[in-house]
Design a protein around this motif. Structure first.
Motif, PDB file in Angstrom:
ATOM      1  N   GLU A  38      18.507  38.392 -26.506  1.00  0.00           N
ATOM      2  CA  GLU A  38      17.710  37.935 -27.393  1.00  0.00           C
ATOM      3  C   GLU A  38      18.847  38.282 -28.605  1.00  0.00           C
ATOM      4  OE1 GLU A  38      15.926  41.662 -29.325  1.00  0.00           O
ATOM      5  OE2 GLU A  38      16.298  42.861 -27.755  1.00  0.00           O
ATOM      6  N   THR A  39      18.212  37.021 -29.628  1.00  0.00           N
ATOM      7  CA  THR A  39      18.763  36.871 -31.036  1.00  0.00           C
ATOM      8  C   THR A  39      17.840  37.901 -31.755  1.00  0.00           C
ATOM      9  OG1 THR A  39      18.654  34.909 -30.681  1.00  0.00           O
ATOM     10  CG2 THR A  39      18.843  35.316 -33.247  1.00  0.00           C
TER      11      THR A  39
ATOM     12  N   SER B  92      29.597  30.952 -29.691  1.00  0.00           N
ATOM     13  CA  SER B  92      28.959  31.068 -30.884  1.00  0.00           C
ATOM     14  C   SER B  92      29.586  32.187 -30.990  1.00  0.00           C
ATOM     15  CB  SER B  92      27.677  31.065 -31.226  1.00  0.00           C
ATOM     16  OG  SER B  92      26.774  31.829 -29.915  1.00  0.00           O
TER      17      SER B  92
ATOM     18  N   SER C 230      22.569  36.826 -37.534  1.00  0.00           N
ATOM     19  CA  SER C 230      21.362  37.496 -35.536  1.00  0.00           C
ATOM     20  C   SER C 230      22.135  37.159 -34.427  1.00  0.00           C
ATOM     21  CB  SER C 230      20.466  36.092 -36.333  1.00  0.00           C
ATOM     22  OG  SER C 230      21.472  34.737 -35.584  1.00  0.00           O
ATOM     23  N   GLY C 231      23.178  37.659 -34.692  1.00  0.00           N
ATOM     24  CA  GLY C 231      23.559  37.615 -32.651  1.00  0.00           C
ATOM     25  C   GLY C 231      23.975  39.169 -33.048  1.00  0.00           C
TER      26      GLY C 231
ATOM     27  N   ARG D  88      17.240  27.727 -22.641  1.00  0.00           N
ATOM     28  CA  ARG D  88      17.897  28.173 -23.899  1.00  0.00           C
ATOM     29  C   ARG D  88      18.305  27.683 -25.331  1.00  0.00           C
ATOM     30  NH1 ARG D  88      17.960  33.730 -25.897  1.00  0.00           N
ATOM     31  NH2 ARG D  88      20.000  34.020 -26.961  1.00  0.00           N
ATOM     32  N   ILE D  89      18.674  26.953 -25.378  1.00  0.00           N
ATOM     33  CA  ILE D  89      18.825  25.456 -26.333  1.00  0.00           C
ATOM     34  C   ILE D  89      17.807  25.098 -26.877  1.00  0.00           C
ATOM     35  CG2 ILE D  89      20.201  23.655 -27.105  1.00  0.00           C
ATOM     36  CD1 ILE D  89      21.999  26.432 -26.626  1.00  0.00           C
TER      37      ILE D  89
ATOM     38  N   LYS E  65      16.067  28.170 -28.679  1.00  0.00           N
ATOM     39  CA  LYS E  65      16.664  28.582 -30.254  1.00  0.00           C
ATOM     40  C   LYS E  65      16.156  27.390 -31.008  1.00  0.00           C
ATOM     41  CE  LYS E  65      20.529  30.419 -30.044  1.00  0.00           C
ATOM     42  NZ  LYS E  65      22.070  30.728 -30.182  1.00  0.00           N
TER      43      LYS E  65
ATOM     44  N   GLU F 215      11.968  27.750 -31.581  1.00  0.00           N
ATOM     45  CA  GLU F 215      12.454  28.593 -32.681  1.00  0.00           C
ATOM     46  C   GLU F 215      12.743  28.490 -33.938  1.00  0.00           C
ATOM     47  OE1 GLU F 215      14.342  33.421 -32.044  1.00  0.00           O
ATOM     48  OE2 GLU F 215      15.123  32.258 -31.752  1.00  0.00           O
ATOM     49  N   LEU F 216      14.292  27.768 -34.180  1.00  0.00           N
ATOM     50  CA  LEU F 216      14.008  27.438 -35.551  1.00  0.00           C
ATOM     51  C   LEU F 216      13.600  26.988 -36.100  1.00  0.00           C
ATOM     52  CD1 LEU F 216      16.584  27.247 -37.488  1.00  0.00           C
ATOM     53  CD2 LEU F 216      17.256  25.304 -36.415  1.00  0.00           C
TER      54      LEU F 216
ATOM     55  N   ARG G 267      10.471  28.823 -37.287  1.00  0.00           N
ATOM     56  CA  ARG G 267      10.879  29.608 -38.314  1.00  0.00           C
ATOM     57  C   ARG G 267      11.010  29.278 -39.791  1.00  0.00           C
ATOM     58  NH1 ARG G 267      15.103  31.927 -35.824  1.00  0.00           N
ATOM     59  NH2 ARG G 267      17.230  30.341 -37.206  1.00  0.00           N
TER      60      ARG G 267
ATOM     61  N   ARG H 225      20.926  20.601 -35.958  1.00  0.00           N
ATOM     62  CA  ARG H 225      22.612  21.363 -34.586  1.00  0.00           C
ATOM     63  C   ARG H 225      23.053  20.219 -34.777  1.00  0.00           C
ATOM     64  NH1 ARG H 225      21.775  26.675 -31.313  1.00  0.00           N
ATOM     65  NH2 ARG H 225      23.165  25.567 -30.762  1.00  0.00           N
TER      66      ARG H 225
END
Length: 265
Positions: free
Chosen positions: A100-101, A148, A155-156, A196-197, A200, A203-204, A207, A219
């Motif tokens: 999780e982030t 990453s 955040s990671g 997963r990407i 994200k 999610e971005l 947010r 990205r």
């Protein structure tokens, strides 16, 4: 190029979906007999059927074993079972789901422990269990580790703590087992499209209050190639570095990231 993978015996962890599954499919396509693992029997069944259909391979060219990366006994037993099914082992591809982030100030110790077991400890256990078989005829360990971790962000807090340990493990193992004919490398994806990407990106977008197209562009704007990678392209890179065609490459980190990683060394 002939990767000389015909008849080779890889075990690919966490491969019922995403990049792990793409790697398994590419190895089968190259003529290897592959065992994949996941904690979900249903997803394993779907993955094996899909790979058989996509590659038109024999049923026994792709098999599966259940493995929960957070369970020490599961990791050890699944690796041993994969070796038994294959009658030996030539390639181990370690992989794990993304944690999780979260920022350090927000993480719980239970999440910290889960990430430790799922990322670092599971990789160590699989390597220790697989090494006797890999030493028999020489072989390769390829660890899939998100790029990453090379430039950690706030955040990671989970992945960026444990993934560098996998890089370190690869360096240690490459030095120790080179005389036994075993090569050890990492392949580091960034910006390679997967569930997963996509998550994200969504999610971005949420947010930042922007569209998913705008989030995706953010990205791609950070990449010299100005586009996201494909699972197939990533899988071909993993197949190469895991194969006898790359027999003089060890102790390396191969970035598959569209040029995101810009360090000179």
């Amino acid at each position: 190029m002939d990767l000389q993978l015909g008849g080779k015996r890889p075990y690919v962890m966490a491969a019922s979906s995403g990049l792990g599954r793409a790697v398994a499919e590419e190895l089968v396509r190259e003529g290897a007999t592959v065992v994949i693992s996941s904690r979900s029997s249903e997803r394993l069944r779907t993955a094996t059927e899909s790979i058989r259909e996509a590659t038109d391979c024999a049923d026994d060219a792709i098999e599966s074993v259940i493995c929960d990366l957070a369970d020490e006994e599961d990791v050890r037993n699944a690796t041993e079972e994969a070796i038994e099914i294959l009658g030996g082992l030539d390639i181990l591809v370690t992989n794990h789901g993304g944690p999780e982030t979260t920022r350090f100030s927000e993480l719980s110790m239970s999440a910290f422990d889960d990430a430790y077991h799922g990322i670092l400890r599971s990789t160590v256990l699989a390597c220790k269990t697989a090494l006797p078989a890999l030493r028999d005829d020489g072989g390769a360990i390829t660890n899939l580790v998100a790029a990453s971790a090379l430039e950690p962000s706030a955040s990671g807090a989970l992945g960026n703590v444990f993934r560098p340990g996998v890089y370190g493990l690869s360096k240690v193992l490459a030095e120790e087992v080179g005389d036994d004919g075993v090569r050890v490398n990492c392949v580091s994806p960034r910006g390679v499209m997967s569930d997963r990407i996509q998550f994200k990106i969504a999610e971005l977008a949420e947010r930042e209050g922007i569209t998913e197209s705008e989030a995706r562009k953010r990205r791609t704007d950070e990449l010299p190639v100005n586009d996201l990678g494909t699972p197939d392209s990533f899988a071909r890179s993993v197949a190469y570095i895991s194969s006898p065609a790359a027999d003089y490459i060890t102790d390396a980190v191969l970035p598959v990231d569209g040029g995101w990683h810009r360090h000179a060394f």
